[in-house]
Design a protein around this motif. Structure first.
Motif, mmCIF file in Angstrom:
data_model
loop_
_atom_site.group_PDB
_atom_site.id
_atom_site.type_symbol
_atom_site.label_atom_id
_atom_site.label_comp_id
_atom_site.label_asym_id
_atom_site.label_seq_id
_atom_site.Cartn_x
_atom_site.Cartn_y
_atom_site.Cartn_z
ATOM 1 N N TRP A 114 -1.906 -17.875 -2.436
ATOM 2 C CA TRP A 114 -2.700 -16.732 -2.014
ATOM 3 C C TRP A 114 -1.699 -15.680 -1.553
ATOM 4 C CZ3 TRP A 114 -6.970 -14.494 -3.179
ATOM 5 C CH2 TRP A 114 -7.474 -13.378 -2.393
ATOM 6 N N ALA A 115 -1.066 -14.829 -2.410
ATOM 7 C CA ALA A 115 -0.124 -13.920 -2.026
ATOM 8 C C ALA A 115 -0.794 -12.684 -2.824
ATOM 9 C CB ALA A 115 1.075 -13.955 -2.769
ATOM 10 N N VAL A 116 -1.381 -11.775 -1.990
ATOM 11 C CA VAL A 116 -2.202 -10.702 -2.567
ATOM 12 C C VAL A 116 -2.066 -9.389 -1.515
ATOM 13 C CG1 VAL A 116 -4.697 -9.796 -2.984
ATOM 14 C CG2 VAL A 116 -4.071 -11.988 -3.371
ATOM 15 N N ASP A 117 -1.550 -8.495 -2.341
ATOM 16 C CA ASP A 117 -1.210 -7.281 -1.589
ATOM 17 C C ASP A 117 -2.572 -6.409 -1.936
ATOM 18 O OD1 ASP A 117 1.382 -7.288 -1.168
ATOM 19 O OD2 ASP A 117 1.961 -6.518 -3.170
ATOM 20 N N GLN A 118 -2.884 -6.121 -0.355
ATOM 21 C CA GLN A 118 -4.107 -5.455 -0.187
ATOM 22 C C GLN A 118 -4.090 -4.345 0.514
ATOM 23 O OE1 GLN A 118 -6.442 -8.356 2.003
ATOM 24 N NE2 GLN A 118 -4.987 -10.074 1.474
ATOM 25 N N ALA A 119 -5.211 -3.247 0.244
ATOM 26 C CA ALA A 119 -5.694 -2.256 1.116
ATOM 27 C C ALA A 119 -6.998 -2.694 1.846
ATOM 28 C CB ALA A 119 -5.916 -1.046 -0.017
ATOM 29 N N VAL A 120 -7.036 -2.454 3.239
ATOM 30 C CA VAL A 120 -8.135 -2.937 4.078
ATOM 31 C C VAL A 120 -8.778 -1.832 4.666
ATOM 32 C CG1 VAL A 120 -8.536 -4.414 5.955
ATOM 33 C CG2 VAL A 120 -6.752 -5.225 4.310
ATOM 34 N N ALA A 121 -9.953 -1.987 4.789
ATOM 35 C CA ALA A 121 -10.900 -0.717 5.882
ATOM 36 C C ALA A 121 -12.099 -1.509 6.629
ATOM 37 C CB ALA A 121 -11.319 0.154 4.842
ATOM 38 N N PRO A 122 -12.208 -1.018 7.711
ATOM 39 C CA PRO A 122 -13.410 -1.570 8.427
ATOM 40 C C PRO A 122 -14.840 -1.387 7.727
ATOM 41 C CG PRO A 122 -12.177 -0.099 9.935
ATOM 42 C CD PRO A 122 -11.543 -0.076 8.365
ATOM 43 N N ALA A 123 -15.394 -2.454 7.997
ATOM 44 C CA ALA A 123 -16.964 -2.514 6.989
ATOM 45 C C ALA A 123 -18.063 -2.386 8.250
ATOM 46 C CB ALA A 123 -17.164 -3.833 6.258
ATOM 47 N N THR A 124 -19.003 -1.661 7.866
ATOM 48 C CA THR A 124 -20.345 -1.662 8.659
ATOM 49 C C THR A 124 -21.319 -2.652 7.966
ATOM 50 O OG1 THR A 124 -19.651 0.608 9.428
ATOM 51 C CG2 THR A 124 -22.019 -0.250 9.680
#
Length: 115
Positions: free
Chosen positions: A56-66
């Motif tokens: 599992w080598a995944v480049d990610q963009a991350v954001a908080p979820a509601t």
């Protein structure tokens, strides 16, 4: 590796207490070539693997979820710069990530499941 830039978008709502949940993905041979998902840590994520392997080598963009709120999610991959970006309700969150050459996928796309 993705040789062309692309954008994926979907409306999603996650229930409070939900675990990891895939919104959209594109099949790869071993790992999804692209995935838009909710992480069990309470975040929306858009990512592409660095290689088509079982690691599992995944480049990610991350954001908080509601939880409990319909949210418009848009994942963008720029093939020229290698940038991976996630937009939540039209706002880029946070800055885009740059990804090295990864896996090329020519397989089908899916909603609600991933490899």
């Amino acid at each position: 590796m993705a040789s062309r830039s692309f954008t994926v978008s979907a409306w999603a709502k996650v229930d409070p207490g939900a675990g990891t949940s895939v919104v959209l993905s594109q099949d790869g041979t071993t790992i999804s070539g692209m995935t838009l998902w909710y992480g069990q840590d309470g975040t929306w994520r858009f990512g592409l693997p660095t290689a088509d392997s079982s690691t599992w080598a995944v480049d990610q963009a991350v954001a908080p979820a509601t939880a409990g709120v319909w949210t418009r999610l848009t994942g963008v991959y720029d093939a020229v710069s290698g940038a991976v970006a996630l937009y939540v309700d039209g706002q880029r969150r946070p800055r885009p990530r740059t990804r090295p050459a990864g896996t090329r996928t020519t397989r089908s796309s899916s909603a609600g499941t991933g490899r």
